[in-house]
Design a protein around this motif. Structure first.
Motif, mmCIF file in Angstrom:
data_model
loop_
_atom_site.group_PDB
_atom_site.id
_atom_site.type_symbol
_atom_site.label_atom_id
_atom_site.label_comp_id
_atom_site.label_asym_id
_atom_site.label_seq_id
_atom_site.Cartn_x
_atom_site.Cartn_y
_atom_site.Cartn_z
ATOM 1 N N ALA A 85 12.576 5.243 33.002
ATOM 2 C CA ALA A 85 13.324 5.112 31.964
ATOM 3 C C ALA A 85 14.093 5.509 30.952
ATOM 4 N N GLN A 86 15.932 6.397 31.308
ATOM 5 C CA GLN A 86 16.444 6.259 30.706
ATOM 6 C C GLN A 86 17.136 5.110 31.063
ATOM 7 N N ALA A 87 17.628 4.504 32.875
ATOM 8 C CA ALA A 87 17.899 3.333 32.759
ATOM 9 C C ALA A 87 16.989 1.934 32.187
ATOM 10 N N CYS A 88 15.841 1.663 32.245
ATOM 11 C CA CYS A 88 16.137 0.897 31.057
ATOM 12 C C CYS A 88 16.284 1.014 29.282
ATOM 13 N N ILE A 89 15.941 1.974 29.022
ATOM 14 C CA ILE A 89 17.108 2.598 27.925
ATOM 15 C C ILE A 89 18.286 2.005 27.874
ATOM 16 N N ASP A 90 19.305 2.265 29.046
ATOM 17 C CA ASP A 90 20.350 2.049 29.058
ATOM 18 C C ASP A 90 20.606 0.153 29.008
ATOM 19 N N VAL A 91 20.076 -0.203 29.901
ATOM 20 C CA VAL A 91 20.203 -1.767 29.936
ATOM 21 C C VAL A 91 19.954 -2.642 28.428
ATOM 22 N N LEU A 92 18.849 -1.932 27.537
ATOM 23 C CA LEU A 92 18.251 -2.711 26.269
ATOM 24 C C LEU A 92 19.573 -1.961 25.256
ATOM 25 N N THR A 93 19.210 -0.767 25.522
ATOM 26 C CA THR A 93 20.948 -0.568 23.904
ATOM 27 C C THR A 93 21.761 -1.201 24.653
ATOM 28 N N ASN A 94 22.507 -1.943 25.459
ATOM 29 C CA ASN A 94 23.735 -2.951 25.614
ATOM 30 C C ASN A 94 24.046 -4.084 25.980
ATOM 31 N N LEU A 95 22.520 -4.468 25.660
ATOM 32 C CA LEU A 95 22.389 -6.031 25.949
ATOM 33 C C LEU A 95 21.968 -6.933 24.787
ATOM 34 N N SER A 96 23.133 -7.784 24.762
ATOM 35 C CA SER A 96 23.013 -8.093 23.157
ATOM 36 C C SER A 96 21.814 -9.645 23.198
ATOM 37 N N GLU A 105 6.474 -7.612 26.379
ATOM 38 C CA GLU A 105 7.771 -9.021 26.085
ATOM 39 C C GLU A 105 8.575 -8.737 26.436
ATOM 40 N N THR A 106 9.521 -7.909 25.223
ATOM 41 C CA THR A 106 10.823 -7.323 24.920
ATOM 42 C C THR A 106 11.214 -7.379 26.182
ATOM 43 N N LEU A 107 10.759 -6.348 27.468
ATOM 44 C CA LEU A 107 11.469 -5.960 28.790
ATOM 45 C C LEU A 107 11.798 -6.740 29.418
#
Length: 686
Positions: A73-84, A57-59
């Motif tokens: 996984a790393q690409a998803c981590i990067d997107v979610l880390t920088n997303l407000s 749901e969060t993704l």
């Protein structure tokens, strides 16, 4: 086409155009099964191998597809880390799960190369830590939420894997002790360790192995007792081979060589932003027997623990089954002196339960009883277990004297002044021959045993004086100081006719007594005939009955002089005792029944505070009914102690429960005037 048909076409075409223009998705509904319901709520990367529904749901909120994050996984981590714009709880929990996925997907490095998984495990732990302690709601406000349970699992698993990876990375044969506090750098992280909360058994400087408790599966153990909470449950192994009886050490005791530890990772930061920038982790290691909870961010949280894994691993690797049989027969690789195994590091504030196994047996006989006691929160807080491993081929008189000495020397080592709670009100639990020994340890011999033995062996005054100087303590004894309660399990206090069985007598004939014991006792009795004490017999005087040093099986015979004389020895004043007796055939009248080895009339003791008869064979200590009865007795004992101490130290304010001070030392109680036990196999497989 008729007008009606044209109208219908225009109507449905209009609806279709309207649906297209509206951009609305079509919603369908279907029923789901109970298993689908649970999997949707609880399934995640640890349980199902796929990301949880919450992460999905969060993704989707971030415009990402969960199915693509498996390989990216790393690409998803990067997107979610920088997303407000995504709530902190959802973002942090999902990042913790993604980092966990990343760690599980990374290849295991070759030896000598820095492990990239460690960074992923530390990232998992940090994001989970942020979710638990740096978001708007506290853990107690989310207590019933499945997502918090999942995130705590991510944290604990990441701590477990990072700790074992770091241990292997720094594994060394360096004899230098581990520092109580230390600092190192690994994978760009500053790692600060604190070992002040533990002490390894026997003064060992570092463990040889560090094994996740969750990776062990046991057979022969009915239950695994844990405490849910914060931290990784690990077993530290300080001895990597079959254990000896301790004959080569200077002490009559040793601590269980595979204690359970709990490891916690902490991240020090004032704000969430600071937490997500820090590259420092603090690793604290605790003894879960001594520590039930810890403070994190001003919150009291329970400390996770596993009270079965270390014990089960110790038994599985001990080699007791083979060694105890070799000892019974007096063969090589046996042992000659009683040894005390402490199930946890000595604790002055816990009372001691001393367990004595039966003939041909070992500490394995207690596997489920000891595990049940350690798994009971109340009993665990009040008792510590000492298991006596003794050579079951030796005469009862010899064993009681040396077991007594081993216990008292161990107590003196840890508590020279006898002031600790641990030195007071001990509980003895003995099965079969171990129960007979427990009764000797809690009884008064008077002069009858010594005089009877001297008379039976027709010693002259000179020989009697020589033997008295060497072995009088074998036949003269008082109740051991500090004993408050005894529990007898299928104990042949008056012997058993099974000892006369042809097969048992044949086995008895194979038993060899240790040479040092024969020389100590028999060497004093060489008479004019020059008899050989090393053979177990010597002619005390020409024409008189030759001295015979009995084996343990001899001592269990219904007609053995030692058993006949000790059957009615008085148990020390103030010592409470209980009997648990097996009855193999419940259709037989109780007085005429037996457990297949010990008759009821031999196991029965007048004056017992309680007696429990259980449908069972001789290994009654393994039955759930007997274990429940022993737990009942111990719980009652704890309650009695609380009441006794409250009377001794009354509270000044009746409305306030008194803090219980240390128990004052109790004066020594003044003197007044089995058959073979098969041990269950215990296996551990990683």
């Amino acid at each position: 086409m008729s007008d009606a048909m044209r109208g219908a076409v225009r109507f449905w075409s209009g609806l279709l155009c309207l649906a297209i223009l509206s951009g609305c998705a079509m919603v369908e509904i279907r029923s789901i099964s109970a298993s689908e319901y649970i999997n949707h709520k609880r399934g995640d990367i640890l349980t199902s191998g796929a990301l949880s529904a919450s992460a999905d749901e969060t993704l989707q909120m971030a415009g990402l597809e969960a199915k693509n994050c498996g390989s990216l996984a790393q690409a998803c981590i990067d997107v979610l880390t920088n997303l407000s714009g995504i709530p902190d709880e959802k973002r942090l929990a999902t990042l913790a799960e993604l980092w966990l996925l990343q760690a599980m997907n990374l290849p295991t490095p070759v030896k000598g190369v820095e492990n990239p998984k460690v960074n992923a495990w530390l990232q998992t732990a940090r994001y989970a830590y942020g979710y638990l302690f740096y978001t708007q709601r506290s853990p107690s406000q989310r207590a019933f939420e499945d997502r918090q349970t999942q995130v705590l699992d991510y944290y604990n698993y990441a701590v477990q894997e990072a700790t074992t990876a770091l241990f292997h990375a720094y594994a060394t044969d360096d004899p230098e002790p581990l520092k109580r506090t230390d600092e190192m750098t690994y994978g760009g992280w500053r790692i600060v360790t604190d070992l002040s909360g533990i002490r390894l058994p026997g003064g060992q400087v570092r463990p040889k192995e560090l094994i996740p408790a969750s990776s062990l599966s046991f057979s022969g153990v009915r239950s695994v007792y844990r405490r849910d909470g914060f931290g990784a449950e690990l077993v530290a192994v300080v001895d990597d081979g079959p254990l000896s009886s301790g004959d080569d050490t200077n002490e009559p005791f040793s601590e269980m060589p595979s204690p359970t530890l709990t490891v916690v990772f902490k991240f020090h930061a004032e704000t969430l932003d600071e937490l997500l920038k820090t590259r420092t982790v603090y690793i604290d290691v605790y003894d879960p027997y001594r520590k039930q909870s810890i403070l994190l961010r001003s919150l009291r949280v329970p400390l996770a623990a596993n009270f079965t894994a270390g014990y089960g691993l110790w038994l599985a690797r001990s080699g007791f089954a083979t060694q105890s049989l070799r000892t019974l027969l007096g063969r090589e690789d046996g042992f000659e002196h009683p040894h005390i195994y402490m199930m946890q590091p000595y604790d002055p504030d816990r009372r001691i339960i001393v367990m004595l196994h039966g003939l041909g047996s070992s500490p394995e006989a207690w596997v489920n009883l000891a595990n049940e006691i350690m798994g009971d929160e109340t009993l665990r807080r009040n008792y510590q277990i000492w298991q006596v491993y003794y050579p079951t081929n030796l005469p009862l008189a010899y064993n009681q004297a040396y077991i007594r000495r081993a216990i008292l020397e161990t107590l003196h080592h840890f508590d020279p002044d006898g002031m600790a709670r641990a030195s007071q009100d001990m509980v003895l639990i003995g099965h079969s021959m171990g129960g007979v020994l427990a009764r000797l340890l809690s009884s008064s011999s008077g002069e009858g045993l010594w005089e009877g033995w001297a008379q039976d062996n027709a010693m002259d005054p000179e020989q009697q004086a020589q033997l008295e100087a060497r072995a009088a303590q074998l036949f003269r004894f008082d109740p051991m100081p500090g004993v408050e309660r005894v529990i007898f399990l299928a104990s042949p206090h008056r012997g058993t006719s099974m000892a006369r069985n042809t097969l048992v007598r044949w086995l008895s004939g194979l038993i060899r007594l240790p040479l040092n014991m024969l020389e100590s006792v028999g060497g004093a009795l060489k008479g004019k005939s020059g008899g050989n004490a090393g053979a177990g017999k010597t002619d005390a005087l020409e024409g008189k009955r030759p001295l015979k040093l009995p084996t343990s099986i001899d001592n269990l015979d219904v007609g053995d002089p030692f058993v006949l004389r000790t059957a009615d020895l008085p148990i020390g004043e103030g010592i409470r005792y209980h009997s648990v007796i097996g009855q193999k055939d419940m259709s037989v009248p109780l007085e005429a029944s037996d457990d297949g080895v010990v008759p009821y009339w031999s196991a029965y003791l007048e004056g017992a505070e309680s007696q429990k008869v259980i449908q069972s064979g001789h290994s009654v200590q393994e039955t759930p009914e007997a274990i429940l009865e022993i737990r009942r007795i111990l719980h009652e004992d704890v309650e009695n102690e609380v009441q006794r101490r409250a009377r001794s130290f009354p509270a000044q304010d009746p409305a306030v429960a008194p803090a219980l001070p240390p128990v004052p030392p109790r004066a020594a109680t003044p003197a007044s005037a089995g058959a073979a036990n098969p041990s269950p196999a215990v296996d551990a497989r990683p």
